[in-house]
Write an enzyme that holds these catalytic residues in place. Structure first.
Site: not given
Length: 306
Positions: A99, A174, A243
């Site tokens: 990711s 994503k 994140k």
């Protein structure tokens, strides 16, 4: 660039997700060489599952038709790409399944193209359980010919592949997927706390949500399993969720899109990380909502869960 079938795969990052994914590639008949930053982990994989263990990314890339990276951050990926540039054969494809940050991935793709190699970003969704069964949802981006070539590789670890366009687009998708998932988790836990204070049983509420319009991935696969059970061990870190939410906000800024709800969501998750400390599972964010609500789900005081 060679357009031959992919048979030999270097796999960098044998973590919670990477281990079962590499195992499924072996089951599908690919020759897999694994590498990991954790000392001895690649050797353990080769002994317990099969394939070959490499001392590092450069060795895993040597002679590979494709190299898969699935690592915590784009900074880790950039370091690995730098390490294996000299040993990566011309015509090889780097399949970036982390990711990551779309802008960084685009820069890495340009660097690899200068060496005669291709790149595709193919992050996954479904968590450890679906990684084990090979039923991940995969978002894929890159040149059409490259995606066609790596199709059998992706099909060995997932059951759905969604082509999202040019390089970096899949990682943007994503991050936005995880934004939606994170928002659903927070509002669901808040609803359970409201209901519990009103006199409803949280487990019953989850059952009702799952047969009603309030159903989402968290109500189906997280609330009973990891929150009401007090296990908080889904296998995906709270820091990694923060994140991903930060990446989603950056995508919003780059596109000039106002993000008031996304910004609040990200701050809530970041606050949970500060409150609970490092090393927490992402489902432990429920404890922040419990702190704010003054009680823990199932009874007791929310502060006792921190």
């Amino acid at each position: 660039m060679s357009e031959g079938a992919i048979r030999r795969i270097g796999f960098v990052g044998i973590g919670n997700m990477g281990w079962p994914m590499a195992a499924n590639l072996l089951k599908a008949g690919f020759a897999v060489t694994v590498a990991d930053a954790a000392p001895g982990r690649a050797r353990d994989f080769a002994r317990e599952v099969g394939g070959q263990a490499a001392a590092g990314a450069a060795e895993a890339a040597a002679g590979a038709d494709a190299v898969i990276t699935i690592l915590p951050t784009s900074q880790h990926v950039a370091a690995v790409v730098e390490e294996m540039l000299e040993s990566l054969p011309a015509g090889a494809v780097v399949i970036e399944m982390s990711s990551g940050v779309p802008g960084v991935t685009r820069q890495l793709a340009e660097r690899l193209a200068a060496k005669g190699c291709a790149m595709a970003d193919c992050p996954v969704s479904g968590g450890v359980p679906r990684a084990r069964t090979g039923e991940l949802a995969i978002m894929a981006a890159g040149e059409t010919a490259v995606l066609d070539r790596i199709g059998p590789v992706l099909q060995a670890v997932g059951t759905s592949v969604h082509r999202c366009g040019g390089i970096g687009n899949a990682q943007a998708m994503k991050a936005l997927n995880n934004l939606v998932s994170a928002g659903g988790f927070l509002i669901g836990i808040e609803a359970l706390l409201i209901g519990q204070k009103f006199g409803l049983d949280p487990a019953l509420m989850v059952d009702v949500l799952n047969s009603s319009t309030g159903m989402n991935n968290s109500t189906q696969k997280k609330f009973k399993q990891f929150v009401l059970s007090r296990r908080f061990d889904s296998g995906f870190g709270l820091d990694l969720m923060v994140k991903d939410l930060s990446i989603a906000l950056e995508v919003g800024r780059e596109s000039g899109t106002p993000t008031p709800f996304a910004a609040l969501c990200r701050e809530m998750w970041a606050s949970a990380g500060t409150l609970l400390g490092p090393g927490q599972d992402h489902t432990a964010v429920a404890q922040l909502v419990e702190q704010l609500g003054g009680q823990a789900l199932g009874g007791g005081n929310g502060s006792s869960q921190s």
